[in-house]
Write a protein that holds these residues in place. Structure first.
Motif, PDB file in Angstrom:
ATOM      1  N   GLU A 361       5.934   2.584   4.293  1.00 21.37           N
ATOM      2  CA  GLU A 361       4.610   2.986   4.440  1.00 21.37           C
ATOM      3  C   GLU A 361       3.571   2.571   3.937  1.00 21.37           C
ATOM      4  O   GLU A 361       3.778   2.273   2.955  1.00 21.37           O
ATOM      5  CB  GLU A 361       4.692   4.563   4.217  1.00 21.37           C
ATOM      6  CG  GLU A 361       5.681   5.335   5.336  1.00 21.37           C
ATOM      7  CD  GLU A 361       5.323   6.893   5.013  1.00 21.37           C
ATOM      8  OE1 GLU A 361       4.736   7.285   4.069  1.00 21.37           O
ATOM      9  OE2 GLU A 361       5.937   7.423   5.476  1.00 21.37           O
ATOM     10  N   LYS A 362       2.329   2.473   4.573  1.00 22.48           N
ATOM     11  CA  LYS A 362       1.269   1.913   3.729  1.00 22.48           C
ATOM     12  C   LYS A 362      -0.082   2.677   4.255  1.00 22.48           C
ATOM     13  O   LYS A 362      -0.300   2.952   5.272  1.00 22.48           O
ATOM     14  CB  LYS A 362       1.176   0.355   4.230  1.00 22.48           C
ATOM     15  CG  LYS A 362      -0.123  -0.391   3.864  1.00 22.48           C
ATOM     16  CD  LYS A 362       0.658  -1.405   3.408  1.00 22.48           C
ATOM     17  CE  LYS A 362       0.299  -1.995   1.956  1.00 22.48           C
ATOM     18  NZ  LYS A 362       1.327  -2.890   1.020  1.00 22.48           N
ATOM     19  N   ILE A 363      -1.007   2.909   3.253  1.00 27.33           N
ATOM     20  CA  ILE A 363      -2.083   3.450   3.378  1.00 27.33           C
ATOM     21  C   ILE A 363      -3.292   2.393   2.863  1.00 27.33           C
ATOM     22  O   ILE A 363      -2.993   1.896   2.077  1.00 27.33           O
ATOM     23  CB  ILE A 363      -2.538   4.788   2.517  1.00 27.33           C
ATOM     24  CG1 ILE A 363      -1.616   5.789   2.947  1.00 27.33           C
ATOM     25  CG2 ILE A 363      -3.881   5.245   2.396  1.00 27.33           C
ATOM     26  CD1 ILE A 363      -1.523   7.027   2.029  1.00 27.33           C
ATOM     27  N   LEU A 364      -4.077   2.114   3.743  1.00 29.66           N
ATOM     28  CA  LEU A 364      -5.194   1.150   3.406  1.00 29.66           C
ATOM     29  C   LEU A 364      -6.681   1.862   3.138  1.00 29.66           C
ATOM     30  O   LEU A 364      -7.172   2.537   3.541  1.00 29.66           O
ATOM     31  CB  LEU A 364      -5.460   0.196   4.815  1.00 29.66           C
ATOM     32  CG  LEU A 364      -4.170  -0.528   5.285  1.00 29.66           C
ATOM     33  CD1 LEU A 364      -4.661  -1.335   6.280  1.00 29.66           C
ATOM     34  CD2 LEU A 364      -3.896  -1.618   3.979  1.00 29.66           C
ATOM     35  N   ASP A 365      -7.109   1.216   2.089  1.00 25.35           N
ATOM     36  CA  ASP A 365      -8.361   1.708   1.546  1.00 25.35           C
ATOM     37  C   ASP A 365      -9.653   1.935   2.627  1.00 25.35           C
ATOM     38  O   ASP A 365      -9.739   0.669   3.021  1.00 25.35           O
ATOM     39  CB  ASP A 365      -8.878   0.814   0.455  1.00 25.35           C
ATOM     40  CG  ASP A 365      -8.518   1.308  -0.890  1.00 25.35           C
ATOM     41  OD1 ASP A 365      -8.007   2.340  -1.130  1.00 25.35           O
ATOM     42  OD2 ASP A 365      -8.940   0.608  -1.983  1.00 25.35           O
ATOM     43  N   GLY A 471      -6.346  11.809   7.357  1.00 28.23           N
ATOM     44  CA  GLY A 471      -5.448  10.606   6.752  1.00 28.23           C
ATOM     45  C   GLY A 471      -5.164   9.478   7.985  1.00 28.23           C
ATOM     46  O   GLY A 471      -5.073   9.973   9.128  1.00 28.23           O
ATOM     47  N   ILE A 472      -4.868   8.135   7.536  1.00 27.89           N
ATOM     48  CA  ILE A 472      -4.475   7.410   8.514  1.00 27.89           C
ATOM     49  C   ILE A 472      -3.102   6.597   7.570  1.00 27.89           C
ATOM     50  O   ILE A 472      -3.405   6.165   6.683  1.00 27.89           O
ATOM     51  CB  ILE A 472      -5.282   6.327   8.978  1.00 27.89           C
ATOM     52  CG1 ILE A 472      -6.322   6.732  10.039  1.00 27.89           C
ATOM     53  CG2 ILE A 472      -4.786   5.408   9.758  1.00 27.89           C
ATOM     54  CD1 ILE A 472      -7.457   6.219  10.523  1.00 27.89           C
ATOM     55  N   GLU A 473      -2.143   6.216   8.252  1.00 29.05           N
ATOM     56  CA  GLU A 473      -0.904   5.813   7.641  1.00 29.05           C
ATOM     57  C   GLU A 473      -0.301   4.846   8.543  1.00 29.05           C
ATOM     58  O   GLU A 473       0.015   4.876   9.772  1.00 29.05           O
ATOM     59  CB  GLU A 473       0.034   6.722   7.041  1.00 29.05           C
ATOM     60  CG  GLU A 473      -0.119   7.655   6.052  1.00 29.05           C
ATOM     61  CD  GLU A 473       0.755   8.682   5.751  1.00 29.05           C
ATOM     62  OE1 GLU A 473       0.347   9.660   4.900  1.00 29.05           O
ATOM     63  OE2 GLU A 473       2.106   8.545   6.240  1.00 29.05           O
TER      64      GLU A 473
END
Ligand code: FRU
Length: 491
Positions: A361-365, A471-473
């Motif tokens: 999983e990845k969250i971007l600033d 949120g966006i993931e």
């Protein structure tokens, strides 16, 4: 019966009274057209008149439920900022006393004409006890409309295998010196069909033929037909009611799609290919197109579906329009792109990422929000599925999932955990190009529109998450690459 002018004033006042309160609801769209308050359905009278786009819509100005239909009205110079105008049509005459149903608009001698269906109930059964005729209203200023004294301009249905009561939603156009219109209908044994009429003056109409008719799994009634010339072909857009689900397709209550062919204007017959959907999501119905002063074919649709939950009704509104989309024909299919004007909605801050490896999983600033545009290109790399979740709130367990399955070749939109009211998944068949998938995603408070691979397919849905679900993931089951991502907040 009250006079039309009075009925229009009363309806406009009803909306005015409550619109500020309605505007405080956190699900209200920021850049999609919705009525200032209460119920809307189909787009009507979409037209380019005196340098501006005019859009009307089926509207019940007295509650958030469907009721006696009026025509609401907005206009715009750029298809992104819309000005609300007074209600344009209200039921007021014997022939339309229970509703001014869907229809279209055309300019003639500098005036804007609306062609609509006058609807009356003749009993309790809403399938059998109704009468529908076609009517005109006209305006000199594009704001105030008068119904014509010679209404209805199309009365009783012609003889033949034509259902005499379900005959509605005229879409009018001009070709050479003549006017034509298509009207939605069903056969007597309930197959959808479209009728073609011709007129030299908009007032007197002659029936030409049944231009197209459904065979097999093609619904019991075709609503809201639209026929236009695009890139060398004649395109018939229609909304069949009651097609049966076929594998992953036709899962909505009703569908909207098109066939491409050639219309023989002498015989009135459209020779056409197979039916294709215009949108693979949950909430897209009764689209209507217009052509603008740049020759662009622009389509807009109702972003909801009959008989589905509408949690916003509790807040005294229901329904919105999709983004306007430009149509093109490519390899015998329609592709739909957001209008370039939509870029003017972007705020000044662009968030950009390149070559970001997703491994789990990845969250971007800086990539989050509830009113935004995302432009993202994925490379599938070593994965069998990848995608993104939007409107995420881990504590509330809310998320809306857009996922690509490499082996199946489907993009899936999953709204099972999206928030209030809605559930289900929809799938669109999509092929990767050089292992890549391009998505342009528009989120607006209570909606998502996903344009896939340059508009080859589109998926549209309403969603009703909590306010904090922003949120966006990104995710994958192996490793995938975000080759490029851009994100803009939209005003
Ligand atoms: C399509 C439709 C049309 C009709 C209108 C009534 O959604 O059923 O056929 O004119 O809505 O509001």
């Amino acid at each position: 019966m009250i006079r039309h002018e009075e009925a229009v004033k009363k309806a406009t006042a009803s909306i005015h009274q409550i619109k500020e309160e309605v505007d405080t609801n956190h699900w209200r769209p920021q850049y999609h057209v919705a009525a200032p308050a209460y119920w809307i359905n189909d787009p009507n009278g979409f037209s380019f008149y005196n340098g501006e786009y005019h859009l009307f819509y089926q509207h019940h100005p007295y509650s958030a439920l469907w009721g006696p239909m009026h025509w609401g009205h907005v206009k715009s110079k750029d298809l992104t900022t819309w000005e609300h105008l007074p209600v344009a049509l209200a039921p007021s005459e014997e022939y339309d006393k229970d509703g001014c149903f869907s229809g279209s608009a055309i300019e003639k001698d500098g005036k804007l004409y609306l062609m609509y269906t006058g609807h009356i109930w003749t009993g309790e059964n809403h399938d059998t006890d109704l009468e529908q005729v076609q009517c005109l209203a006209v305006s000199d200023d594009g704001v105030n409309f008068k119904k014509l004294a010679n209404n209805p301009v199309i009365g009783a249905a012609p003889d033949g295998d034509i259902h005499p009561n379900h005959i509605r939603d005229p879409k009018v156009w001009k070709r050479g010196d003549e006017y034509y219109c298509v009207i939605g209908n069903r056969t007597k044994d309930e197959s959808g069909q479209v009728l073609l009429y011709r007129s030299s003056n908009l007032l007197e109409w002659e029936f030409v033929n049944v231009a197209a008719k459904g065979e097999g799994n093609f619904g019991f009634m075709w609503e809201c037909p639209d026929l236009f010339y695009l890139d060398g072909c004649d395109v018939l857009v229609m909304s069949p009611q009651g097609m049966e689900p076929a594998n992953d397709l036709y899962l909505n209550l009703h569908q909207s799609g098109y066939v491409i062919g050639q219309l023989d204007y002498e015989t009135g017959k459209l020779d056409h290919g197979s039916f294709k959907l215009l949108d693979y999501g949950f909430d897209f119905y009764a689209p209507q197109t217009t052509i603008d002063n740049q020759g662009r074919r622009v389509m807009i649709a109702w972003m909801a579906m009959w008989e589905s939950e509408m949690p916003e009704q509790e807040f005294n509104w229901a329904g919105a329009m999709t983004l306007p989309r430009q149509l093109f024909i490519q390899d015998g299919k329609i592709i739909c792109k957001p209008m370039p004007e939509v870029e003017s909605l972007r705020n000044e801050k662009t968030v950009v990422f390149e070559n970001v490896l997703i491994d789990g999983e990845k969250i971007l600033d800086g990539v989050s929000g509830d009113c935004l545009e995302l432009d993202v290109t994925f490379n599938a790399k070593e994965s069998s599925m990848f995608g993104l979740k939007v409107r995420v709130n881990k504590e509330q367990g809310e998320e809306t999932v857009v996922q690509y399955d490499v082996e199946e070749g489907f993009l899936t939109l999953d709204r099972n955990k999206t928030g209030k009211g809605l559930d289900g998944i929809r799938k669109a068949p999509v092929e990767l190009k050089n292992h890549e998938l391009h998505l342009r995603i528009f989120i607006d408070k209570s909606s998502i529109e996903v344009f896939i691979n340059g508009g080859e397919k589109v998926m549209t849905s309403r969603l009703y998450p909590g306010q904090a679900s922003t949120g966006i993931e990104f995710f994958t089951d192996g490793t995938a690459l975000i080759k490029k991502l851009k994100k803009w907040g939209l005003r």
